[in-house]
Motif scaffolding. Structure first.
Motif, short mmCIF file in Angstrom:
data_model
loop_
_atom_site.label_atom_id
_atom_site.label_comp_id
_atom_site.label_asym_id
_atom_site.label_seq_id
_atom_site.Cartn_x
_atom_site.Cartn_y
_atom_site.Cartn_z
N MET A 31 94.78 -0.77 2.75
CA MET A 31 93.51 -0.41 2.11
C MET A 31 92.37 -1.24 2.69
N PHE A 32 91.17 -0.67 2.66
CA PHE A 32 89.99 -1.38 3.18
C PHE A 32 88.82 -1.15 2.24
N LYS A 33 87.86 -2.07 2.30
CA LYS A 33 86.66 -1.97 1.47
C LYS A 33 85.71 -0.99 2.13
N PRO A 34 85.45 0.16 1.51
CA PRO A 34 84.64 1.19 2.19
C PRO A 34 83.15 1.04 1.90
N HIS A 35 82.37 1.71 2.70
CA HIS A 35 80.96 1.88 2.37
C HIS A 35 80.87 2.90 1.25
N SER A 36 80.18 2.57 0.17
CA SER A 36 80.00 3.48 -0.96
C SER A 36 78.58 4.02 -0.96
N ILE A 37 78.40 5.20 -1.54
CA ILE A 37 77.10 5.85 -1.59
C ILE A 37 76.68 6.05 -3.03
N LEU B 293 71.36 14.68 2.58
CA LEU B 293 71.09 14.45 4.00
C LEU B 293 71.18 12.97 4.33
N ASP B 294 70.67 12.10 3.46
CA ASP B 294 70.77 10.65 3.68
C ASP B 294 72.23 10.19 3.57
N ALA B 295 72.97 10.82 2.66
CA ALA B 295 74.38 10.47 2.49
C ALA B 295 75.17 10.81 3.75
N ILE B 296 74.82 11.94 4.37
CA ILE B 296 75.49 12.33 5.62
C ILE B 296 75.26 11.25 6.68
N CYS B 297 74.02 10.78 6.77
CA CYS B 297 73.70 9.73 7.75
C CYS B 297 74.47 8.45 7.45
N LEU C 239 77.34 8.22 5.93
CA LEU C 239 78.75 8.46 6.23
C LEU C 239 79.01 8.34 7.73
N ILE C 240 78.12 8.94 8.52
CA ILE C 240 78.26 8.86 9.98
C ILE C 240 78.15 7.42 10.46
N ASP C 241 77.15 6.69 9.95
CA ASP C 241 76.94 5.30 10.36
C ASP C 241 78.13 4.41 9.99
N GLY D 181 81.23 5.27 9.94
CA GLY D 181 82.43 5.61 10.68
C GLY D 181 83.55 6.14 9.80
N GLN D 182 83.25 6.37 8.52
CA GLN D 182 84.24 6.89 7.58
C GLN D 182 84.15 8.41 7.51
N ARG D 183 85.24 9.02 7.05
CA ARG D 183 85.25 10.46 6.82
C ARG D 183 85.15 10.79 5.34
N ALA D 184 85.12 9.75 4.52
CA ALA D 184 84.97 9.91 3.09
C ALA D 184 84.34 8.65 2.54
N ALA D 185 83.64 8.78 1.43
CA ALA D 185 83.01 7.61 0.81
C ALA D 185 83.03 7.76 -0.70
N PRO D 186 83.38 6.69 -1.43
CA PRO D 186 83.24 6.73 -2.88
C PRO D 186 81.76 6.90 -3.26
N VAL D 187 81.51 7.64 -4.31
CA VAL D 187 80.16 7.80 -4.85
C VAL D 187 80.11 6.98 -6.14
N VAL D 188 79.14 6.09 -6.25
CA VAL D 188 79.10 5.15 -7.37
C VAL D 188 77.82 5.29 -8.17
N ASP D 189 77.87 4.83 -9.44
CA ASP D 189 76.69 4.85 -10.30
C ASP D 189 75.93 3.54 -10.19
N ASN D 190 74.96 3.35 -11.09
CA ASN D 190 74.11 2.15 -11.03
C ASN D 190 74.90 0.85 -11.21
N ASP D 191 76.04 0.94 -11.90
CA ASP D 191 76.86 -0.24 -12.14
C ASP D 191 77.95 -0.43 -11.09
N GLY D 192 77.96 0.44 -10.09
CA GLY D 192 78.98 0.35 -9.05
C GLY D 192 80.30 0.97 -9.45
N ALA D 193 80.31 1.68 -10.58
CA ALA D 193 81.54 2.34 -11.03
C ALA D 193 81.73 3.67 -10.30
N LEU D 194 82.97 4.06 -10.13
CA LEU D 194 83.30 5.28 -9.40
C LEU D 194 82.80 6.51 -10.16
#
Length: 239
Positions: free
Chosen positions: A68-74, A81-85, A87-89, A91-104
């Protein structure tokens, strides 16, 4: 188009595991749900594991915390469109989406983006040749499955093209093929296998598990047409 918050195109009911989940169990969950990435919830935050990493595990009963690795979250309110950028930057093919508290709050994948892109005027106006990868990685149909797996891991890709002696495209092999046909086969590949015979599964030629004929896109297709192909056939890439 692509102005909506990324949460709107994300999967909100996220399947997750814990760090002590066995690799065998994680692969089973991925196979059942057609996942390429899996969220790992630990006491100190969110992690990801991907199928390419798990496929190289020498001990299938070891735990996913080894990979497991610590991913970039969005953030959930990020425009798509910004999320796509992002994700590309990353290098991941998936990213967790988090709320204001960092929760999934969800997970967004390249598949979600492709599905949305099939309706995009921007992609309809963009030719596939503008972004296609030229001279993609390929192997011979007589090369081993183990070699295909190593190439995918080394190049961080999910598929490898298979060519014959004249470099003609004859098939394609993916991480999913290795998962379904090698790690969790519904039938034995050869009569002497799998009890320690001279040729192991990973030494078998890729021609035994490759998909053929190959679904392809025309070089003059636009990206929306390519996205439609990916969605129609439930695949992640086309030559």
């Amino acid at each position: 188009m692509f102005d909506e918050p990324v949460l709107e195109i994300s999967t909100k009911e996220v399947v997750s595991v814990t760090p002590d989940t066995s690799i065998t169990a994680a692969i089973g969950i991925m196979e059942k749900n057609h996942f390429h990435n899996l969220v790992v919830l630990d006491t100190d935050g969110l992690y990801l594991v991907n199928i390419q990493d798990l496929l190289i595990a020498s001990n299938p009963e070891s735990h996913v915390d080894e990979f497991m690795f610590k991913p970039h979250s969005i953030h959930k309110d990020t425009p798509t469109l910004d999320a796509i950028c992002e994700l590309i930057d990353s290098g991941q093919r998936a990213a967790p989406v988090v709320d204001n508290d960092g929760a999934l709050a969800g997970i967004v994948t390249d598949w979600d983006i492709m599905k949305r892109g099939a309706e995009s005027r921007i992609l309809k106006d963009t030719g596939a040749r503008r972004i296609m990868i030229r001279n993609p990685v390929s192997i011979r149909k007589t090369d081993s499955i183990g070699k295909a797996r190593s190439i995918m891991r080394k190049n961080n890709i999910g598929r490898v093209l298979v060519v014959d002696e004249m470099d003609n495209l004859v098939g394609i092999v993916t991480g999913d093929d290795i998962l379904r046909k090698i790690y969790k086969p519904t039938r034995r590949m050869t009569s002497g296998e799998p009890r320690g015979e001279k040729v192991t599964r990973m030494e078998q030629p890729v021609s035994l598990i490759m998909s053929s004929p190959v679904i392809t896109a025309d070089v003059d297709a636009n990206l929306a047409e390519v996205a439609n192909l990916l969605q129609k056939y439930d695949i992640r890439g086309v030559p």
